[in-house]
Write an enzyme that holds these catalytic residues in place. Structure first.
Site, PDB file in Angstrom:
ATOM      1  N   GLU A 184     -12.292-111.213  28.288  1.00  0.00           N
ATOM      2  CA  GLU A 184     -13.723-111.008  28.036  1.00  0.00           C
ATOM      3  C   GLU A 184     -14.524-112.305  28.123  1.00  0.00           C
ATOM      4  OE1 GLU A 184     -14.825-108.132  28.068  1.00  0.00           O
ATOM      5  OE2 GLU A 184     -12.953-107.033  27.792  1.00  0.00           O
TER       6      GLU A 184
ATOM      7  N   HIS B  94     -20.160-111.331  33.767  1.00  0.00           N
ATOM      8  CA  HIS B  94     -19.087-110.886  32.871  1.00  0.00           C
ATOM      9  C   HIS B  94     -18.079-110.030  33.645  1.00  0.00           C
ATOM     10  CE1 HIS B  94     -17.367-109.428  29.003  1.00  0.00           C
ATOM     11  NE2 HIS B  94     -17.176-108.326  29.700  1.00  0.00           N
ATOM     12  N   GLU B  95     -18.583-109.050  34.370  1.00  0.00           N
ATOM     13  CA  GLU B  95     -17.681-108.128  35.084  1.00  0.00           C
ATOM     14  C   GLU B  95     -16.911-108.846  36.193  1.00  0.00           C
ATOM     15  OE1 GLU B  95     -17.011-105.443  33.782  1.00  0.00           O
ATOM     16  OE2 GLU B  95     -18.686-105.397  32.380  1.00  0.00           O
TER      17      GLU B  95
ATOM     18  N   TYR C 113     -14.059-109.181  21.806  1.00  0.00           N
ATOM     19  CA  TYR C 113     -15.380-109.741  22.098  1.00  0.00           C
ATOM     20  C   TYR C 113     -15.755-110.821  21.087  1.00  0.00           C
ATOM     21  CZ  TYR C 113     -15.574-105.565  25.004  1.00  0.00           C
ATOM     22  OH  TYR C 113     -15.295-104.584  25.923  1.00  0.00           O
TER      23      TYR C 113
ATOM     24  N   HIS D 289     -17.152 -98.211  22.631  1.00  0.00           N
ATOM     25  CA  HIS D 289     -15.744 -98.567  22.495  1.00  0.00           C
ATOM     26  C   HIS D 289     -15.001 -97.717  21.467  1.00  0.00           C
ATOM     27  CE1 HIS D 289     -18.014-101.792  24.294  1.00  0.00           C
ATOM     28  NE2 HIS D 289     -16.904-102.311  24.778  1.00  0.00           N
TER      29      HIS D 289
ATOM     30  N   HIS E 242     -21.444 -97.291  31.125  1.00  0.00           N
ATOM     31  CA  HIS E 242     -21.019 -98.540  30.470  1.00  0.00           C
ATOM     32  C   HIS E 242     -20.281 -99.411  31.497  1.00  0.00           C
ATOM     33  CE1 HIS E 242     -20.313-101.048  26.939  1.00  0.00           C
ATOM     34  NE2 HIS E 242     -19.201-101.386  27.558  1.00  0.00           N
ATOM     35  N   ALA E 243     -20.736-100.653  31.650  1.00  0.00           N
ATOM     36  CA  ALA E 243     -20.216-101.517  32.708  1.00  0.00           C
ATOM     37  C   ALA E 243     -18.717-101.771  32.553  1.00  0.00           C
ATOM     38  CB  ALA E 243     -20.964-102.847  32.696  1.00  0.00           C
TER      39      ALA E 243
ATOM     40  N   HIS F 291     -13.891-110.567  35.022  1.00  0.00           N
ATOM     41  CA  HIS F 291     -12.699-109.707  34.929  1.00  0.00           C
ATOM     42  C   HIS F 291     -12.028-109.601  36.303  1.00  0.00           C
ATOM     43  CE1 HIS F 291     -13.226-108.325  30.844  1.00  0.00           C
ATOM     44  NE2 HIS F 291     -14.371-107.700  31.061  1.00  0.00           N
TER      45      HIS F 291
END
Ligand code: X8Z
Ligand code: ZN
Length: 580
Positions: free
Chosen positions: A379, A351-352, A489, A479, A321-322, A355
């Protein structure tokens, strides 16, 4: 000054000592968790659980110490830190060290079960992992094979069920020791609002977007009835979960080819573009990095390229999971992902990195402020950037030969809606369910039944066949076993459109929002950085204002973006049943 420097009694001194100790423990547990997530064995699971337990125990201890301090002498910033000490982590260790270790061990153990689960698809000889099963969900169109892959993955829940029940008990012990009613109340307390107001605010936002979701649902159901027949897809009922292209029916872009408007050219299929050019996973990361750099943000440090995990290793179990990490809480940025060359993973990379750029921007803040304004902000950043991946942008970086002239763009908007609008009810229901689980309103015997009742109510989706109470289907979503709150999210899916609209304007984009890209705009980059650098040092409305000029979360940005599609969907569904 306090008389005993070892036991300070003034807020500022207490917080200094707390931040120094917690920073040290956070780095230690970050390293242990990284090794565990990229090399799962019983040993790494145990070692990381111990390190995490130490961090959780120390945080709880300092939170109790800080709560007992006289508030009179504390500055506004210190008062905020005292609050963040109580609410900053998604888990609180019980004061009893044995229970604390058991809790951390239970969570890491559930994650390991999730990561190691395999299923041999019908006709295949080898069991395969979630990624391969997800590929079947996305690409296969035979309902029998789809159901097999779906059911095979969801079997993972059976093993997670028992530790999950224990985790709920232990997590609530910790939360109650810090005077929360239960862990759910702690999760709702992180939004600079009374927890009940937050629940009401979320409901308000959902009601804003629900009519659009209902239209999309009716349209997609109509197309699936045409494809699979009314005996498989009820014309007026919930859509079977295995036919929507995703293991959790949380986003539906994989079935775009089944629902694309007939008159639209298929549009740019990003997966195909990337594969045709032979783009490798690491080059996808470089491309995403270049977007951030084009905004005037610095390139990622060389350690990022050395330490990240971009591809699934063949020789060991990992958590695929990323995720994005900042292991030393300064500049040891990394991502961990099993990248596949798909448009979907290209989006996830943005997305990553969102962060990572947030983490780096707030690294100058004191430890307790090294976080986002609220978790939905964290997020939303990378997703905001990914909204700028427009046909014009793809042409500019040479992935597309040339961008088609702007038109009604229904295909493009529908694709985005399958990704973003379809997600909203799922984003909401995961924690709707967990809030009630933590409060005890849902008892273990009712876990599965209540889960599917919420899926039916919010998503209008049903399992492929009736599920028994022996299953634990929420456990099939990362999650839940990993103790990651999910409301973030839902909020991010609204915030990203507020951010996108504000940044597009800052970049001088005049046209329709779905064709606006902030690529190359340092004006947009400056605006973004101003917010990112604040970290958690101010209440989130201040951070939101710094970027957008608005102080409320609002679905208007999203509704503006999709306005042309909404008109089209209304027309298309005129003779179709809506609702379920
Ligand atoms: O978990 C994630 C990210 C890591 S924070 C990949 N997401 C949610 C999910 O996969 O369910 C991003 C969208 C929603
Ligand atoms: Zn994320």
């Amino acid at each position: 000054m306090s008389a005993d420097p070892e036991r300070p009694s003034e807020p500022a001194a207490v917080l200094r000592a707390a931040e120094a100790e917690l920073l040290d423990l956070a780095i230690e547990s970050g390293r242990a968790e990284w090794v565990q997530a990229t090399y799962i064995t019983d040993d790494t699971t145990d070692l990381s659980a111990r390190a995490t337990a130490r961090l959780l125990a120390a945080t709880a201890r300092w939170a109790r110490t800080a709560a007992a301090l006289p508030r009179g002498g504390a500055s506004a910033a210190d008062q905020r830190k005292i609050q963040l000490l109580r609410t900053g982590l998604p888990l609180i260790a019980p004061g009893d060290p044995a229970l604390g270790r058991e809790l951390a061990g239970t969570v890491n153990g559930m994650q390991a079960i999730y990561a190691k689960h395999r299923h041999a698809p019908a006709g295949a000889s080898e069991p395969v992992d979630l990624q391969a099963l997800s590929r079947i969900l996305a690409e296969e169109r035979d309902p029998v094979r789809l159901e097999d892959a779906w059911t095979g993955w969801y079997r993972v829940g059976r093993e997670i069920r028992r530790p999950f029940v224990r985790y709920v008990e232990l997590a609530n012990v910790g939360a109650r020791e810090l005077d929360f009613a239960d862990l759910g109340e702690l999760w709702r307390s992180r939004y600079d609002l009374p927890p009940d107001d937050l629940a009401r605010e979320v409901e308000r936002l959902w009601q804003q977007v629900r009519p659009l979701y209902d239209l999309l649902h009716a349209y997609v159901r109509g197309r699936l009835v045409a494809r699979y027949g009314a005996d498989r897809v009820p014309e007026r009922g919930p859509i079977p979960a295995h036919l929507l292209g995703n293991m959790w029916a949380q986003s539906w872009e994989s079935i775009y080819p089944l629902v694309a408007p007939p008159e639209e050219a298929a549009g740019a299929d990003l997966t195909e573009l990337l594969r045709r050019r032979g783009v490798a996973p690491v080059e996808m990361v470089r491309t995403a990095e270049r977007f951030f750099v084009s905004l005037g943000l610095p390139p990622l440090p060389s350690s990022f390229w050395e330490r990240s995990m971009f591809e699934r290793p063949r020789d060991r179990e990992v958590v695929c999971h990323a995720s994005a990490w900042d292991v030393d809480l300064v500049d040891d940025l990394r991502i961990k992902m099993c990248i596949e060359v798909t448009g979907d993973d290209f989006t996830t990379l943005h997305h990553e990195l969102g962060h990572n750029y947030y983490q780096r921007a707030y690294a100058g803040q004191p430890y307790l402020f090294r976080d986002s304004a609220h978790d939905g902000f964290h997020e939303a950043i990378g997703d905001t950037i990914a909204l700028s991946v427009t046909p014009e942008y793809l042409a500019r970086i040479g992935l597309l030969d040339r961008a088609p002239a702007p038109g009604p763009d229904i295909g493009l908007l529908l694709h985005r809606a399958l990704e973003k609008i379809a997600f909203l009810p799922f984003g909401l229901l995961v924690d709707r369910w967990r809030w009630e689980v933590f409060s005890g309103a849902i008892a273990p015997a009712d876990y599965n039944r209540t889960w599917w009742a919420l899926v039916a109510r919010y998503q209008g989706v049903a399992p492929p066949a009736p599920r028994s109470d022996a299953e634990f289907d929420p456990g099939a979503k990362y999650h839940v076993p990993a103790n990651v709150p999910y409301l973030r999210y839902f909020l991010a899916h609204l915030l990203q459109f507020q951010f996108h609209r504000a940044l597009a304007r800052a970049a001088g984009e005049q046209g329709p929002l779905h064709r606006a890209s902030i690529y190359g705009s340092t004006a947009a980059g400056d605006r973004l950085r101003a917010m990112l650098e604040l970290g958690a040092s101010v209440p989130w409305p201040d951070a939101l204002e710094a970027l957008t000029g608005e102080r409320r979360m609002d679905a208007r940005g999203l509704l503006d973006y999709f306005a042309p599609l909404e008109r089209w969907l209304r027309e298309e569904t005129r003779h179709l049943p809506t609702g379920w």
